[in-house]
Design a protein around this motif. Sequence first.
Motif, PDB file in Angstrom:
ATOM      1  N   PRO A 187       0.817  -1.222   0.000  1.00  0.00           N
ATOM      2  CA  PRO A 187       0.000   0.000   0.000  1.00  0.00           C
ATOM      3  C   PRO A 187       0.849   1.270   0.000  1.00  0.00           C
ATOM      4  N   VAL A 188       2.156   1.138   0.133  1.00  0.00           N
ATOM      5  CA  VAL A 188       3.038   2.301   0.264  1.00  0.00           C
ATOM      6  C   VAL A 188       3.412   2.849  -1.117  1.00  0.00           C
ATOM      7  N   ARG A 189       3.297   4.159  -1.261  1.00  0.00           N
ATOM      8  CA  ARG A 189       3.686   4.820  -2.509  1.00  0.00           C
ATOM      9  C   ARG A 189       4.963   5.615  -2.264  1.00  0.00           C
ATOM     10  N   LEU A 190       5.986   5.271  -3.013  1.00  0.00           N
ATOM     11  CA  LEU A 190       7.263   5.964  -2.914  1.00  0.00           C
ATOM     12  C   LEU A 190       7.202   7.249  -3.719  1.00  0.00           C
ATOM     13  N   HIS A 191       7.544   8.356  -3.059  1.00  0.00           N
ATOM     14  CA  HIS A 191       7.631   9.625  -3.779  1.00  0.00           C
ATOM     15  C   HIS A 191       8.954   9.670  -4.530  1.00  0.00           C
ATOM     16  N   VAL A 192       8.879   9.958  -5.811  1.00  0.00           N
ATOM     17  CA  VAL A 192      10.079  10.091  -6.635  1.00  0.00           C
ATOM     18  C   VAL A 192      10.432  11.580  -6.668  1.00  0.00           C
ATOM     19  N   GLY A 193      11.651  11.919  -6.243  1.00  0.00           N
ATOM     20  CA  GLY A 193      12.017  13.320  -6.035  1.00  0.00           C
ATOM     21  C   GLY A 193      12.256  14.119  -7.295  1.00  0.00           C
ATOM     22  N   VAL A 194      11.252  14.213  -8.133  1.00  0.00           N
ATOM     23  CA  VAL A 194      11.309  15.011  -9.354  1.00  0.00           C
ATOM     24  C   VAL A 194      10.050  15.873  -9.362  1.00  0.00           C
ATOM     25  N   TYR A 195      10.170  17.124  -9.809  1.00  0.00           N
ATOM     26  CA  TYR A 195       9.029  18.036  -9.762  1.00  0.00           C
ATOM     27  C   TYR A 195       8.895  18.795 -11.071  1.00  0.00           C
ATOM     28  N   ALA A 196       7.650  19.127 -11.422  1.00  0.00           N
ATOM     29  CA  ALA A 196       7.371  20.081 -12.490  1.00  0.00           C
ATOM     30  C   ALA A 196       6.707  21.290 -11.847  1.00  0.00           C
ATOM     31  N   TYR A 197       7.258  22.474 -12.085  1.00  0.00           N
ATOM     32  CA  TYR A 197       6.700  23.700 -11.517  1.00  0.00           C
ATOM     33  C   TYR A 197       6.325  24.664 -12.644  1.00  0.00           C
ATOM     34  N   ARG A 198       5.248  25.386 -12.433  1.00  0.00           N
ATOM     35  CA  ARG A 198       5.041  26.579 -13.228  1.00  0.00           C
ATOM     36  C   ARG A 198       5.882  27.691 -12.579  1.00  0.00           C
ATOM     37  N   PRO A 199       6.353  28.646 -13.374  1.00  0.00           N
ATOM     38  CA  PRO A 199       7.203  29.699 -12.800  1.00  0.00           C
ATOM     39  C   PRO A 199       6.582  30.395 -11.594  1.00  0.00           C
ATOM     40  N   GLU A 200       5.258  30.601 -11.603  1.00  0.00           N
ATOM     41  CA  GLU A 200       4.630  31.285 -10.473  1.00  0.00           C
ATOM     42  C   GLU A 200       4.727  30.476  -9.187  1.00  0.00           C
ATOM     43  N   ALA A 201       4.772  29.141  -9.319  1.00  0.00           N
ATOM     44  CA  ALA A 201       4.929  28.298  -8.128  1.00  0.00           C
ATOM     45  C   ALA A 201       6.304  28.515  -7.505  1.00  0.00           C
ATOM     46  N   LEU A 202       7.331  28.633  -8.329  1.00  0.00           N
ATOM     47  CA  LEU A 202       8.670  28.865  -7.807  1.00  0.00           C
ATOM     48  C   LEU A 202       8.761  30.233  -7.136  1.00  0.00           C
ATOM     49  N   LYS A 203       8.095  31.222  -7.701  1.00  0.00           N
ATOM     50  CA  LYS A 203       8.106  32.557  -7.089  1.00  0.00           C
ATOM     51  C   LYS A 203       7.379  32.546  -5.742  1.00  0.00           C
ATOM     52  N   LEU A 204       6.255  31.830  -5.670  1.00  0.00           N
ATOM     53  CA  LEU A 204       5.539  31.701  -4.398  1.00  0.00           C
ATOM     54  C   LEU A 204       6.389  30.972  -3.364  1.00  0.00           C
ATOM     55  N   TYR A 205       7.082  29.929  -3.801  1.00  0.00           N
ATOM     56  CA  TYR A 205       7.913  29.144  -2.895  1.00  0.00           C
ATOM     57  C   TYR A 205       9.012  30.009  -2.292  1.00  0.00           C
ATOM     58  N   ALA A 206       9.680  30.787  -3.141  1.00  0.00           N
ATOM     59  CA  ALA A 206      10.782  31.625  -2.664  1.00  0.00           C
ATOM     60  C   ALA A 206      10.300  32.680  -1.676  1.00  0.00           C
ATOM     61  N   ALA A 207       9.029  33.082  -1.784  1.00  0.00           N
ATOM     62  CA  ALA A 207       8.484  34.120  -0.908  1.00  0.00           C
ATOM     63  C   ALA A 207       7.856  33.550   0.366  1.00  0.00           C
ATOM     64  N   THR A 208       7.831  32.212   0.493  1.00  0.00           N
ATOM     65  CA  THR A 208       7.182  31.568   1.638  1.00  0.00           C
ATOM     66  C   THR A 208       8.226  31.159   2.679  1.00  0.00           C
ATOM     67  N   PRO A 209       7.994  31.473   3.956  1.00  0.00           N
ATOM     68  CA  PRO A 209       8.966  31.088   4.989  1.00  0.00           C
ATOM     69  C   PRO A 209       9.067  29.572   5.131  1.00  0.00           C
ATOM     70  N   VAL A 210      10.212  29.114   5.598  1.00  0.00           N
ATOM     71  CA  VAL A 210      10.406  27.697   5.892  1.00  0.00           C
ATOM     72  C   VAL A 210       9.462  27.290   7.018  1.00  0.00           C
ATOM     73  N   SER A 211       8.800  26.141   6.848  1.00  0.00           N
ATOM     74  CA  SER A 211       7.853  25.685   7.865  1.00  0.00           C
ATOM     75  C   SER A 211       8.525  24.721   8.844  1.00  0.00           C
ATOM     76  N   GLU A 212       7.878  24.522   9.985  1.00  0.00           N
ATOM     77  CA  GLU A 212       8.414  23.587  10.981  1.00  0.00           C
ATOM     78  C   GLU A 212       8.438  22.162  10.434  1.00  0.00           C
ATOM     79  N   LEU A 213       7.384  21.772   9.709  1.00  0.00           N
ATOM     80  CA  LEU A 213       7.336  20.420   9.171  1.00  0.00           C
ATOM     81  C   LEU A 213       8.441  20.197   8.142  1.00  0.00           C
ATOM     82  N   GLU A 214       8.696  21.200   7.320  1.00  0.00           N
ATOM     83  CA  GLU A 214       9.784  21.098   6.339  1.00  0.00           C
ATOM     84  C   GLU A 214      11.113  20.853   7.043  1.00  0.00           C
ATOM     85  N   THR A 215      11.318  21.553   8.157  1.00  0.00           N
ATOM     86  CA  THR A 215      12.560  21.404   8.904  1.00  0.00           C
ATOM     87  C   THR A 215      12.643  20.043   9.578  1.00  0.00           C
TER      88      THR A 215
END
Length: 265
Positions: A187-215
């Motif tokens: 039942p386990v799904r392995l996340h494959v570490g590859v991403y497709a982003y639209r440019p606006e997603a990257l801009k939003l990401y750069a403007a978002t603070p690091v979260s506790e869960l991310e850390t």
Amino acid sequence: MSSVILIPARYQSSRYPGKPLVPLKGATGAAKPLIQRSVEAARRVSGVSGVFVTTDDERIANACTALGVGVIITSPECRNGTERCAEALASLHEPDLVINFQGDALLTPPGFVEALIARMERDKDALVATPAMRLRSDEVRQLQAEEAAGRIGGTSVVTDDQSQALYFSKRLIPHFPAGSLNEGLSPVRLHVGVYAYRPEALKLYAATPVSELETLEGLEQLRFLVAGIKVAVVDVETPPFVLRELNNPEDVAPIERALAEAGLE
């Protein structure tokens, strides 16, 4: 859509310093550094206009220049590959999609990336997409053994009914009761570490603070979820060989076996 592949690579990996330059033997026994194998894997993807390595390290840049692949120098302050892609965006000629093809994703089949591009072409509202695949039960048992030994062997993901990510973890999720590993696929799904982003997603990401869960998890994609940005998960077919990233020195031998099984020189 115009799509560009970026391969973020840093020398000072906390778990495996210098890993982009670690030599890995393929099917013929010839050794190539990890970054070369990742570039070769990215170049097998069809429908993209370019492949670049993004790094802040001169040693990696020199190795890539020798391979004839373009290099975009990014700041050493970038904390992860997504931040490196966001910074590199200014050096690109307005692509519709940016593909983050992680520097240790050398075994990623080209069809995985092509499936992400197809999903983003169909779903104009999707800002981010990433692939996942069902793990074989014996692979889950191996990951359980690695967890017990204190090593990180992969990232798992759970989604909602619309294939939007609910959570990513370096632990095996979801909980699976006794008997769940009796079948070939788990039942386990392995996340494959590859991403497709639209440019606006990257801009939003750069403007978002690091979260506790991310850390806590050490997973960059959790910043999207905490900020309320949906991450589309594209199910891909489990390949016949073990899909593994280079996270620890102990990963070299199984990766070399997988390269041989996949017939990659």
